[in-house]
Design an enzyme around this catalytic site. Structure first.
Site, PDB file in Angstrom:
ATOM      1  N   HIS A 145     -31.664  26.671  14.994  1.00 42.37           N
ATOM      2  CA  HIS A 145     -32.431  25.414  15.510  1.00 42.37           C
ATOM      3  C   HIS A 145     -33.857  25.440  14.730  1.00 42.37           C
ATOM      4  O   HIS A 145     -34.776  24.672  15.640  1.00 42.37           O
ATOM      5  CB  HIS A 145     -32.212  24.772  16.892  1.00 42.37           C
ATOM      6  N   HIS A 216     -30.132  17.172  19.454  1.00 40.67           N
ATOM      7  CA  HIS A 216     -29.556  17.580  20.636  1.00 40.67           C
ATOM      8  C   HIS A 216     -29.322  17.289  22.169  1.00 40.67           C
ATOM      9  O   HIS A 216     -29.689  17.766  23.183  1.00 40.67           O
ATOM     10  CB  HIS A 216     -30.175  19.292  20.650  1.00 40.67           C
ATOM     11  N   ASP A 288     -18.191  25.951  20.308  1.00 41.86           N
ATOM     12  CA  ASP A 288     -19.406  25.881  19.798  1.00 41.86           C
ATOM     13  C   ASP A 288     -19.340  26.160  18.275  1.00 41.86           C
ATOM     14  O   ASP A 288     -19.858  27.190  17.794  1.00 41.86           O
ATOM     15  CB  ASP A 288     -20.286  27.050  20.352  1.00 41.86           C
ATOM     16  N   GLU A 352     -23.697  17.278  17.779  1.00 46.63           N
ATOM     17  CA  GLU A 352     -24.668  17.407  16.894  1.00 46.63           C
ATOM     18  C   GLU A 352     -24.213  17.019  15.433  1.00 46.63           C
ATOM     19  O   GLU A 352     -23.563  17.839  14.797  1.00 46.63           O
ATOM     20  CB  GLU A 352     -25.179  18.733  16.722  1.00 46.63           C
TER      21      GLU A 352
END
Length: 388
Positions: A145, A216, A288, A352
């Protein structure tokens, strides 16, 4: 899909400023708002000087009474209040009562605008035109990120465009966190009158670079502090996903979701298969993973989530090719959120919208390069309704 106009405005949803708006409404409105506004969080709790710049809280509202609050510290969605099946306003985004909560949080990404590069780059290393670049490592051994001081840590310049729209801008200087080029970024968050939270992203550069912006927001459609999200019903329009290694870097292959716990082509609860004996679920400690979205445009949702208790339905629309679905696997009850409620394990999820992880090192993935003279432009929306 990639004329360097990237679709990703992850319409993240504001929450805390809602409390501010609730304070200014009459007592009847206050009775109709849910748990979140009982804390009466005020804008003054978000007034602070950080790195020489002033932080603020911006309150957005549409004609239907939906309220979102956004702070320019990290470009974060603080709260998002939408009606549940009984008409009660429910805060569906995790956040804090003040800016210091975000500053001190062990989870750095609550509600944040993510950049320069959303998701992971293997070992923080990539090449552009044969030249090596090294971004900072903050998710050992990888970059996550945007690095150690990504866009979630900066104070954006913010201004209200109208009562339902805020514009945030930031200049990311050449070689910030190891990324080349002076990158001018503009993000517009707005509430539309069809009850969508709209995210629009735009960026230009003076050197070739890589860009992958998203938001996010951490969601719980039953309301922040309402418990697990494992009974939320999820559908994702993706026939393929990206398997990852133990460091959550894509292997480079696209794998069919059919016959796996990653098949959300039909509605399934998050928790139904999350503990299956599956190496990908073990490596990700749950979901994830990046889903490779089927052909789509902004007219059709690429994902739908329904809160089992609230009946709140969230539809996700995007111009981006991928969707990172995260099931709150690393939440550890270390942070006191709004009203002092802890961020317990798997009490929120994220969706996301973005280009694929590690794209700079995987040429078979859609490109994330941005050249001088081109404009990165993309948008995503989160639309809310109810299922009774």
């Amino acid at each position: 899909m990639r004329k360097l106009i990237k679709g990703i405005y992850l319409t993240i949803l504001p929450a805390c400023s809602l409390y501010l708006a609730a304070c200014n409404q009459n007592s009847t409105s206050q009775k109709n708002t849910t748990m979140a506004d009982s804390t009466q969080t005020t804008a003054s709790a978000f007034e602070k000087t950080i790195d020489g710049k002033q932080t603020h809280l911006f309150t957005l509202k549409n004609k239907n009474g939906i309220i979102a609050t956004i702070t320019n510290y990290g470009g974060r969605v603080v709260s998002l209040l939408v009606p549940d099946k009984n008409g009660k306003l429910t805060d569906v985004v995790l956040g804090f009562d003040d800016v210091e909560g975000f500053e001190k949080s062990t989870e750095r990404y609550y509600g944040a605008t993510i950049g320069r590069y959303g998701n992971r780059i293997a070992k923080g290393h990539f090449k552009i035109d044969g030249k090596d670049y090294q971004s900072s490592i903050n998710n050992t051994p990888n970059m996550l990120h945007g690095g150690k001081h990504g866009f979630q840590e900066v104070v954006w310049d913010g201004k209200m465009i109208d009562s339902s729209t805020v514009e945030l801008t930031y200049l990311s200087k050449d070689m910030e966190e190891g990324f080349p080029g002076n990158l001018n970024v503009k993000v517009i968050y707005s509430l539309t009158d069809d009850n969508s939270f709209k995210c629009q992203y735009e960026a230009t550069t003076d050197k070739k670079t890589v860009v992958n912006l998203t938001n996010h927001a951490f969601f719980n459609l039953n309301g922040e502090g309402s418990g697990t999200i494992l009974n939320h019903l999820v559908q994702i329009d993706a026939d393929n996903y990206l398997p990852v290694d133990a460091g959550l870097i894509p292997t480079g292959k696209l794998e069919k979701v059919a016959g796996t716990p990653f098949d959300f082509t039909k509605p399934e609860t998050i928790g139904k298969r999350i503990n299956d004996d599956n190496v990908q679920l073990k490596d990700g400690k749950g979901y994830d993973h990046n889903f490779v979205l089927n052909k789509h445009d902004l007219s059709t949702p690429i994902a739908t989530v329904v809160g089992d208790k609230s009946g709140i339905k969230m539809e996700v629309f995007t111009e981006e090719p991928g969707l990172q679905f995260y099931s709150g696997n690393f939440m550890q009850a270390k942070n006191a959120m709004k009203r002092g409620i802890k961020d317990e394990y798997r009490t929120s999820f994220a969706m996301e919208t973005q280009h694929f992880p590690d794209s700079p090192n995987q040429p078979q993935f859609p490109s994330t390069e941005l050249k001088p003279g081109d404009t990165y432009k993309t948008q995503s929306l989160y639309k809310f309704s109810v299922v009774k």
